[in-house]
Write a protein that holds these residues in place. Structure first.
Motif, PDB file in Angstrom:
ATOM      1  N   PRO A 292      20.374  60.273  52.141  1.00  0.00           N
ATOM      2  CA  PRO A 292      18.951  60.545  51.863  1.00  0.00           C
ATOM      3  C   PRO A 292      18.748  61.195  50.495  1.00  0.00           C
ATOM      4  O   PRO A 292      18.284  62.338  50.394  1.00  0.00           O
ATOM      5  N   TYR A 293      19.105  60.480  49.434  1.00  0.00           N
ATOM      6  CA  TYR A 293      19.020  61.040  48.091  1.00  0.00           C
ATOM      7  C   TYR A 293      18.189  60.121  47.203  1.00  0.00           C
ATOM      8  O   TYR A 293      18.137  58.901  47.412  1.00  0.00           O
ATOM      9  N   SER A 294      17.551  60.714  46.221  1.00  0.00           N
ATOM     10  CA  SER A 294      16.786  59.957  45.231  1.00  0.00           C
ATOM     11  C   SER A 294      17.131  60.464  43.839  1.00  0.00           C
ATOM     12  O   SER A 294      17.346  61.665  43.629  1.00  0.00           O
ATOM     13  N   LEU A 295      17.205  59.548  42.882  1.00  0.00           N
ATOM     14  CA  LEU A 295      17.598  59.872  41.516  1.00  0.00           C
ATOM     15  C   LEU A 295      16.458  60.576  40.788  1.00  0.00           C
ATOM     16  O   LEU A 295      15.295  60.138  40.854  1.00  0.00           O
ATOM     17  N   LEU A 296      16.759  61.658  40.083  1.00  0.00           N
ATOM     18  CA  LEU A 296      15.782  62.392  39.292  1.00  0.00           C
ATOM     19  C   LEU A 296      15.847  61.944  37.833  1.00  0.00           C
ATOM     20  O   LEU A 296      16.903  61.538  37.336  1.00  0.00           O
ATOM     21  N   LYS A 297      14.741  62.050  37.154  1.00  0.00           N
ATOM     22  CA  LYS A 297      14.684  61.606  35.770  1.00  0.00           C
ATOM     23  C   LYS A 297      15.349  62.588  34.812  1.00  0.00           C
ATOM     24  O   LYS A 297      15.870  62.185  33.771  1.00  0.00           O
ATOM     25  N   LYS A 298      15.299  63.884  35.144  1.00  0.00           N
ATOM     26  CA  LYS A 298      15.881  64.878  34.245  1.00  0.00           C
ATOM     27  C   LYS A 298      16.430  66.043  35.061  1.00  0.00           C
ATOM     28  O   LYS A 298      16.196  66.162  36.270  1.00  0.00           O
ATOM     29  N   ASP A 299      17.116  66.924  34.386  1.00  0.00           N
ATOM     30  CA  ASP A 299      17.729  68.088  35.010  1.00  0.00           C
ATOM     31  C   ASP A 299      16.665  69.160  35.255  1.00  0.00           C
ATOM     32  O   ASP A 299      16.040  69.653  34.302  1.00  0.00           O
ATOM     33  N   PRO A 300      16.436  69.570  36.519  1.00  0.00           N
ATOM     34  CA  PRO A 300      15.423  70.613  36.769  1.00  0.00           C
ATOM     35  C   PRO A 300      15.937  72.032  36.576  1.00  0.00           C
ATOM     36  O   PRO A 300      15.167  72.980  36.768  1.00  0.00           O
ATOM     37  N   THR A 301      17.202  72.197  36.192  1.00  0.00           N
ATOM     38  CA  THR A 301      17.764  73.546  36.088  1.00  0.00           C
ATOM     39  C   THR A 301      17.066  74.414  35.038  1.00  0.00           C
ATOM     40  O   THR A 301      16.798  75.591  35.303  1.00  0.00           O
ATOM     41  N   PRO A 302      16.723  73.930  33.830  1.00  0.00           N
ATOM     42  CA  PRO A 302      16.087  74.819  32.838  1.00  0.00           C
ATOM     43  C   PRO A 302      14.739  75.361  33.271  1.00  0.00           C
ATOM     44  O   PRO A 302      14.385  76.493  32.906  1.00  0.00           O
ATOM     45  N   THR A 303      13.969  74.602  34.039  1.00  0.00           N
ATOM     46  CA  THR A 303      12.616  75.042  34.408  1.00  0.00           C
ATOM     47  C   THR A 303      12.554  75.715  35.767  1.00  0.00           C
ATOM     48  O   THR A 303      11.552  76.348  36.084  1.00  0.00           O
ATOM     49  N   LEU A 304      13.587  75.587  36.578  1.00  0.00           N
ATOM     50  CA  LEU A 304      13.523  76.127  37.939  1.00  0.00           C
ATOM     51  C   LEU A 304      13.492  77.652  37.974  1.00  0.00           C
ATOM     52  O   LEU A 304      12.749  78.226  38.793  1.00  0.00           O
ATOM     53  N   PRO A 305      14.249  78.405  37.143  1.00  0.00           N
ATOM     54  CA  PRO A 305      14.149  79.873  37.197  1.00  0.00           C
ATOM     55  C   PRO A 305      12.753  80.404  36.897  1.00  0.00           C
ATOM     56  O   PRO A 305      12.273  81.319  37.582  1.00  0.00           O
ATOM     57  N   SER A 306      12.074  79.852  35.887  1.00  0.00           N
ATOM     58  CA  SER A 306      10.711  80.310  35.591  1.00  0.00           C
ATOM     59  C   SER A 306       9.741  79.930  36.708  1.00  0.00           C
ATOM     60  O   SER A 306       8.826  80.684  37.043  1.00  0.00           O
ATOM     61  N   LYS A 307       9.979  78.775  37.323  1.00  0.00           N
ATOM     62  CA  LYS A 307       9.146  78.360  38.455  1.00  0.00           C
ATOM     63  C   LYS A 307       9.320  79.306  39.640  1.00  0.00           C
ATOM     64  O   LYS A 307       8.342  79.698  40.298  1.00  0.00           O
ATOM     65  N   LEU A 308      10.545  79.693  39.899  1.00  0.00           N
ATOM     66  CA  LEU A 308      10.799  80.652  40.974  1.00  0.00           C
ATOM     67  C   LEU A 308      10.222  82.015  40.639  1.00  0.00           C
ATOM     68  O   LEU A 308       9.667  82.697  41.519  1.00  0.00           O
ATOM     69  N   ASP A 309      10.328  82.423  39.390  1.00  0.00           N
ATOM     70  CA  ASP A 309       9.806  83.735  38.993  1.00  0.00           C
ATOM     71  C   ASP A 309       8.296  83.818  39.195  1.00  0.00           C
ATOM     72  O   ASP A 309       7.777  84.863  39.616  1.00  0.00           O
ATOM     73  N   ASN A 463      26.967  63.508  35.776  1.00  0.00           N
ATOM     74  CA  ASN A 463      25.902  63.660  34.779  1.00  0.00           C
ATOM     75  C   ASN A 463      24.581  63.039  35.224  1.00  0.00           C
ATOM     76  O   ASN A 463      23.717  62.768  34.391  1.00  0.00           O
ATOM     77  N   CYS A 464      24.420  62.831  36.527  1.00  0.00           N
ATOM     78  CA  CYS A 464      23.153  62.356  37.092  1.00  0.00           C
ATOM     79  C   CYS A 464      22.679  63.383  38.113  1.00  0.00           C
ATOM     80  O   CYS A 464      23.484  64.029  38.774  1.00  0.00           O
ATOM     81  N   PHE A 465      21.365  63.505  38.248  1.00  0.00           N
ATOM     82  CA  PHE A 465      20.775  64.515  39.120  1.00  0.00           C
ATOM     83  C   PHE A 465      20.036  63.815  40.251  1.00  0.00           C
ATOM     84  O   PHE A 465      19.282  62.854  40.027  1.00  0.00           O
TER      85      PHE A 465
END
Length: 705
Positions: A292-309, A463-465
């Motif tokens: 049950p996986y779907s390919l993401l267009k980009k890496d969400p790691t850089p924006t996820l900490p600010s989103k959580l904050d 190298n895919c998310f």
């Protein structure tokens, strides 16, 4: 003639020194002191006796180190003169002289072993240690084999025990052929740590310096002083290499072949699986394509900490969480979650079990905090802690006519579990029992944060998310608690609404144990449980033909006696004694295996004999095994009775509300050390790496990788 006399003398000295080092090593492992190193106690108090014992142990270790260094120097001289001798005389005469040296070595070794074995046995008798001398196996080796031991020794001292005849635990599924030396290195186990070839103090200092900068300012100075003092006062002794030269070369060859090969631990049994990169990628891509996986267009790691904050600040401003919760739920300098797989060699086709490494990810801190508060919700039906708890609950249950035990198992729990239903169950339980949460944390905040974690579940591979659309990733502490809450909800509903429930039921994660009347009763209950949910599918395991049933690591027999259960893929591979690991870690292995046999098996005689043989196969000295076993059994037999644990009451069809335990409170904000570096590739995770042992008085031993 001069070279010949020198070589004969060096041969004699080498053989004598080899046996002396073996004697000192046996004394160190058995915690006895030779007569020449014994110290007198003029005060004869408890404290002075403790100081004398520690001093004698240090003297034995220092003497062993000194003789090992001298042995290495003499060995180099012996090799040099043998080379000069081979260049001086013709090959026929050299072969004759070599045979003479081997005969001399055989005689010298046998004579020295007889002398030191008697000395060692006297030391054991004087200290009251009842154990078999480790020199017996060596004498059997001399009398039953034709090969003569040579005095030229490379690597660690040979064990006085014959090598094990067990088959290799390496499963090579690749097309490349492994050499004998490479298989020997892999057979040592993936937890084997080679001796560091150079002093890693500078590397440790740089890692500590970068880690200290992430700590609070009020503790940075004191931590830097303590670590610096520890590094400067640690003596760097020359430790003999625990790998022979040919195994060192084989280890380097395996590291060079890491671009073509993947060396992985098996899913169960401690076996080592060798796959080509192409095979590994095919299995991983097959799982990702079918899952049950779907390919993401980009890496969400850089924006996820600010989103959580932003989410945490909004909850903090609304006074739905505390400031301590806000600080604990954030993680600085994160990386993306990495997926890797372990081969299931016990199944057809050898599929891959997917695991997501959450180390230092953006949401790992939040997952841990939420998991603390969710633990009390998983205790109905009774949740087992370990196999010892299982036996206590089983023996404390009242006898009845339900004499047919069965175990239930959930198929693919983490990927099939409906996390939305688990989140709804969490919210309803927190609203019904608000005392499970602290006063400064609201149930709505917990629901918001759980939904945030589930909606931002992703991982990286090649190298895919990818985003996970169903279930939860295996490797997250939050996924474990949510899955157990969902399992507990379904099983509680089944026990309360079933017209004919089992007389006893308890579970651990996705495994359940129940007592039924007969086979038909168990299968009827299985159909009823599967009809209650659309996401969870249960399977049933019946007792074997001899009436035994495995559950946890316990094998329950027909006559209600118990023994340790090992799966067919179990290899009995543990940390090798020659590994560069702390001595207390090796002693803890002996204690844990002995304690498990003493608490589970009835009787434990056969299991203790099996453990002794397994430890011998892993390089442990016989005297050390007997010493730790005797201490463990003595402490276990004289210990006080364990604290009373909650009784397992029969669950019947009448509805009842399970009593929830006291709420879990999160621990205060502890200092998180990032000294343990998790590799980014499975090969680096599995390949042995050097460790540094740092010891300081009144400071726990730290192993830094």
């Amino acid at each position: 003639m001069i070279y010949h006399n020198i070589v004969m003398y060096l041969c004699y000295v080498l053989c004598t020194m080899y046996v002396l080092c073996s004697f000192l090593k046996s004394c160190r492992d058995a915690c006895v002191t030779p007569k020449g190193l014994t110290l007198k106690d003029p005060i004869k108090s408890t404290r002075s006796q403790s100081i004398i014992c520690k001093s004698e142990a240090l003297l034995v270790t220092s003497q062993l180190t000194h003789h090992r260094k001298a042995f290495a120097l003499l060995n180099n001289e012996y090799q040099l003169f043998m080379k000069l001798l081979s260049d001086t005389i013709d090959p026929a005469h050299f072969e004759t002289i070599s045979h003479l040296h081997e005969t001399k070595a055989h005689y010298t070794m046998h004579t020295s072993l007889c002398k030191h074995s008697k000395k060692f046995q006297r030391l054991l008798d004087n200290n009251g240690i009842l154990s078999e001398s480790p020199y017996k196996a060596c004498f059997a080796h001399y009398t039953t084999t034709q090969k003569i031991l040579k005095p030229t020794i490379s690597g660690p001292l040979r064990s006085t025990r014959l090598a094990s005849n067990k088959s290799s635990t390496v499963v090579n599924l690749s097309e490349e052929i492994l050499t004998t030396a490479e298989e020997e290195v892999l057979n040592l186990g993936l937890k084997f740590t080679p001796t560091p070839r150079r002093d890693p103090t500078l590397d440790v200092a740089s890692r500590v310096q970068s880690s200290i900068k992430q700590l609070p300012e009020e503790v940075q100075a004191s931590m830097a002083y303590d670590v610096g003092n520890l590094l400067t006062t640690t003596t760097s002794e020359t430790t003999p290499d625990n790998l022979p030269a040919h195994q060192r070369r084989a280890l380097k060859n395996l590291q060079r072949r890491s671009e073509r090969l993947r060396i992985l631990p098996a899913d169960k049994g401690n076996s080592i699986v060798v796959l080509s990169n192409h095979q590994y990628d095919l299995k991983m891509q097959e799982h990702i394509g079918e899952g049950p996986y779907s390919l993401l267009k980009k890496d969400p790691t850089p924006t996820l900490p600010s989103k959580l904050d932003r989410v945490l600040k909004k909850l903090l401003n609304d006074k739905k969480i505390s400031k301590a919760f806000y600080d604990q739920a954030r993680n600085l300098h994160p990386r993306a979650p990495q997926m890797y797989g372990t081969p299931k060699i016990h199944k057809k086709g050898i599929p891959i079990r997917p695991i997501v490494s959450f180390y230092n990810t953006p949401l790992i801190a939040l997952h841990k905090v939420l998991a603390h508060y969710l633990k009390p919700l998983t205790c109905s039906p009774p949740r087992l802690r370990d196999s010892r708890h299982f036996l206590e609950c089983l023996r404390s249950a009242s006898p009845d006519t339900y004499t047919y035990p069965c175990s239930l198992d959930v198929k693919a729990l983490y990927t099939s579990c409906d996390m939305t239903l688990a989140r709804i169950s969490v919210r309803s339980k927190f609203l019904a029992q608000p005392d499970l949460l602290p006063a400064n944390i609201s149930p709505s905040a917990m629901d918001t944060l759980i939904e945030f974690c589930l909606s931002n579940s992703y991982f990286e591979y090649d190298n895919c998310f990818y985003a996970q659309n169903k279930g939860g990733p295996m490797g997250s502490p939050l996924t474990v608690e949510l899955a157990e809450i969902r399992v507990a909800e379904v099983e509680t509903l089944a026990l309360n609404t079933s017209p004919d429930p089992p007389s006893l039921y308890m579970h651990f994660v996705d495994d359940g144990f129940g007592k039924f009347r007969d086979r038909n009763h168990a299968e009827t209950y299985l159909e009823f449980v599967n009809s209650l949910s659309t996401d969870l599918t249960y399977t049933l395991e019946h007792p074997r033909a001899d009436g035994s049933l495995p559950f946890f690591d316990v094998l329950l027999h027909r006559d209600l006696s118990t023994s340790v259960y090992r799966k067919p893929t179990h290899t009995d591979k543990y940390t090798h004694y020659a590994a560069a690991a702390p001595q207390n870690t090796k002693d803890a292995l002996i204690r844990s295996l002995t304690r498990r046999a003493y608490s589970i098996c009835s009787p434990s005689t056969y299991e203790l004999s099996h453990i002794k043989q397994v430890l011998l196969d892993n390089g442990y000295p016989l005297a050390r095994i007997h010493l730790i076993m005797q201490r463990t059994i003595k402490s276990a037999s004289t210990a006080k009775s364990p604290q009373s644990r909650p009784q397992i009451t029969p669950m019947h069809a009448s509805p009842s509300t399970p009593q929830s335990p006291s709420p879990y409170k999160p621990s205060p904000n502890v200092i998180k050390s990032s000294l343990h570096l998790t590799p980014t590739s499975p090969f680096e995770t599995c390949s042995p790496g050097p460790k540094l042992l740092l010891k300081k008085k009144k400071v726990p031993t730290a192993t830094l990788r």
